[in-house]
Design an enzyme around this catalytic site. Structure first.
Site, short mmCIF file in Angstrom:
data_model
loop_
_atom_site.label_atom_id
_atom_site.label_comp_id
_atom_site.label_asym_id
_atom_site.label_seq_id
_atom_site.Cartn_x
_atom_site.Cartn_y
_atom_site.Cartn_z
N ASP A 1 0.83 -1.20 0.00
CA ASP A 1 0.00 0.00 0.00
C ASP A 1 0.87 1.27 0.00
OD1 ASP A 1 -2.76 1.05 0.44
OD2 ASP A 1 -1.87 1.83 2.28
N GLU B 1 2.03 -0.23 -5.03
CA GLU B 1 1.05 0.77 -5.42
C GLU B 1 1.75 2.11 -5.47
OE1 GLU B 1 -3.13 2.85 -3.98
OE2 GLU B 1 -1.53 2.47 -2.58
C1 GLC Z 1 -4.21 3.03 -0.64
C2 GLC Z 1 -5.43 2.15 -0.61
C3 GLC Z 1 -6.59 2.98 -0.17
C4 GLC Z 1 -6.33 3.51 1.22
C5 GLC Z 1 -5.01 4.28 1.25
C6 GLC Z 1 -4.55 4.55 2.65
O1 GLC Z 1 -4.26 4.00 -1.61
O2 GLC Z 1 -5.61 1.55 -1.84
O3 GLC Z 1 -7.78 2.22 -0.17
O4 GLC Z 1 -7.35 4.35 1.63
O5 GLC Z 1 -3.98 3.55 0.63
O6 GLC Z 1 -4.07 3.39 3.26
#
Ligand code: GLC
Length: 573
Positions: free
Chosen positions: A206, A258
């Site tokens: 994440d 991500e």
């Molecule tokens: C990422 C996740 C999202 C979350 C954020 C904070 O972007 O995909 O759903 O709210 O991180 O952890």
């Protein structure tokens, strides 16, 4: 098979919404395990589960209070063991969400940091700073939080006096960790080992590029945070350490990051000694626009090839309005969540028929391109985004944090419809699903689509079956057939595999076009008389290229046509 992840199809499960095993209206691990046959029949290679760890659920599990336990909402550690074992029995790998940027404010480390006071080693695990102004009552800088509002929150010191501030890129309940502190790196390496030991095949990481913040904490013109990601950023040393941890395990464990960064930055994170894959959000933004799709494909392939990494292809996830609605709006990603920005997911005048038709065509692009493809639960059913949820059922923290101006991401997180019965088979009859499921989704349920030849589910199942059996789709090398800019509404490319080539024809235009000669493997709309209809895509296996010997014989054949006095040389004749 080695490095399975290079061309895997990975299915994202949003655990709250996939299947409810215990009948409380909330999806859970037992509900996933019970539906493993469906996933096997779909033909995916691996799962990614959004977070199921102990959490106050302020950001639906992206706020973790114990990284080594399962939240009772979703079950127990034993339920997770069973899920992993069942998936493995079906040959499906399991990857888990790993959330290193921030913990929950209920994490034992954070409560200890607040209790231990200024300058303590407990505080050094997070990003505590003194405030500005005479009494320190102004935040240390002007950086804004992604979820709206300031990214600093003040604590009371143990003696009750107003104290330091801590930094949170997201909600105040999600304090950011200090990744310059080796103790943090060591703790999270140990969390990785905990799940690798339990059989996890990998992780989705994440907000992976945001771990390191500029430690001079300067004010910025727009309040955007400064997050060093380049070659010199210490963030890369963190990922090198994670890679060493993962490489010590057998079985090709994999991590996907991500990040919303530019391709050249993204590729730094997937160098051979860092992580394996990165989500390709460019592709999400390209919508159904020929030149944009082509540019997104080319730039990510080039940047990743430079570091020897495959590319991933994504159109949907739990943060983005569903593509059927997005594409039906004749827009690309208007009003969607993009890492780093949060906006409304409300759509006006969505043409669902158009959106579905485009989504079908895009599915054949997604699953043809070289690399790994991600499918978000419900995408294979063509679920639309739900944009008319009443205010009182909204759950995304963005709604409250934005002062009820940004509705957030609930519309793409509605529970999956399985049957046409009560609660559409997601949950027991008397349960109240955590978000309401539109009654009209009965016709989109798995049961309704299962036996229908022209359903989205059947298209995905077929596409995955054909892809699996092919050396070209997903695995081969991409060669463009249409020239760049030749026609904005036509994309033609060859996927060249060992001994076979599949031509991918994407007709973005409003008129039918001729398909090339060859065997039609699959089309997103019915093909008749060799014509691909408007707004459709097809996979055509090209006839094998003639060998040199064949070409010689046919050349001689041509000669003999011209000089019929040498009939004995005619091939076959
Ligand atoms: C990422 C996740 C999202 C979350 C954020 C904070 O972007 O995909 O759903 O709210 O991180 O952890």
């Amino acid at each position: 098979m080695t490095e399975w992840w290079r061309h895997a199809v990975i299915y994202q499960i949003y655990p709250r919404s996939f299947g409810d095993g215990d009948g409380d209206g909330m999806g859970d691990l037992a509900g996933i395990t019970a539906r493993m046959q469906y996933l096997a029949d779909l033909g995916i290679d691996a799962l990614w589960l959004s977070p199921v760890f102990a959490s106050p659920q302020v950001d639906h599990g992206y706020d973790i209070s114990d990284y080594r336990d399962i939240d009772p909402l979703f079950g127990t550690l034993e339920d997770m063991d069973e899920l992993i074992a069942t998936a493995h029995d079906y040959g499906i790998r399991v990857t888990l969400d790993f959330v290193p940027n921030h913990t929950s404010d209920q994490h034992q480390w954070f409560t200890a940091a607040v209790a231990s006071g200024r300058g303590s080693p407990e505080r050094a695990r997070y990003l505590f700073r003194d405030g500005r102004g005479p009494n320190g009552d102004e935040p240390p800088n002007n950086w804004k939080s992604v979820f709206g509002g300031p990214s600093w929150t003040r604590v009371d010191e143990p003696d009750g006096s107003p104290g330091q501030w801590y930094y949170h890129l997201f909600a105040p309940e999600q304090p950011d960790l200090n990744w310059r502190n080796p103790e943090v790196v060591a703790e999270f390496a140990s969390v990785l080992r905990f799940w690798l030991d339990r059989g996890a095949d990998g992780f989705r990481i994440d907000v992976s590029d945001a771990l390191i913040k500029d430690d001079a904490w300067p004010d910025t013109a727009t309040g955007e945070p400064i997050i060093p990601k380049g070659e010199d950023s210490p963030v890369h040393e963190v990922y090198r350490e994670f890679r060493r941890v993962m490489d010590a395990y057998p079985g090709d464990r994999m991590a996907v990051i991500e990040t919303g960064a530019e391709d050249e930055i993204v590729s730094l994170f997937i160098r051979p000694d860092e992580m394996h894959l990165a989500f390709n959000f460019k592709f999400v933004h390209a919508g159904f626009d020929g030149p944009k799709l082509r540019a997104a494909i080319d730039s990510s392939l080039a940047a990743n090839a430079a570091v020897g990494a495959p590319t991933t292809w994504v159109t949907d996830n739990h943060d983005t309005p569903r593509s059927v609605s997005r594409l039906g709006q004749n827009a690309t990603l208007a009003g969607a969540y993009v890492p780093g920005t949060m906006a409304s997911g409300i759509f006006q005048e969505v043409d669902l028929e158009l959106g579905t038709r485009r989504a079908r065509a895009l599915a054949l692009v997604l699953l043809a391109l070289p690399g790994a493809a991600y499918i978000y639960n419900g995408q294979e059913l063509g679920l639309p985004n739900v944009d008319d949820l009443p205010d009182e059922v909204l759950q995304d923290p963005i709604w409250e944090r934005s002062g009820r101006t940004v509705r957030g991401r609930d519309g793409c997180r509605i529970p999956v419809p399985w049957t046409t019965g009560a609660n559409l088979g997601f949950s027991r009859a008397r349960a109240k699903p955590w978000l309401p499921i539109p009654r009209e989704w009965a016709s989109l349920s798995v049961a309704a689509q299962h036996a229908s030849a022209d359903s989205m589910l059947t298209l995905y199942r077929e596409a995955l079956r054909v892809r699996r059996a092919s050396t070209a789709l997903g695995r081969g090398t991409l060669r463009w057939v249409s020239a760049p800019g030749e026609a904005d509404d036509l994309l033609v490319l060859d996927m060249v595999g060992e001994g076979s080539t599949v031509r991918v024809v994407v007709n973005l235009s409003g008129a039918a076009i001729d398909l090339p000669e060859g065997e039609l493997l699959l089309a997103s709309q019915p093909v008749s008389a060799g014509q691909l209809p408007a707004i459709a895509a097809a996979w055509v296996a090209l006839p094998p290229a003639p060998s040199i010997a064949d070409r010689l014989i046919s050349a001689v054949g041509d000669l003999t046509e011209a000089i019929p006095i040498v009939p004995t040389l005619r091939p076959g004749g």
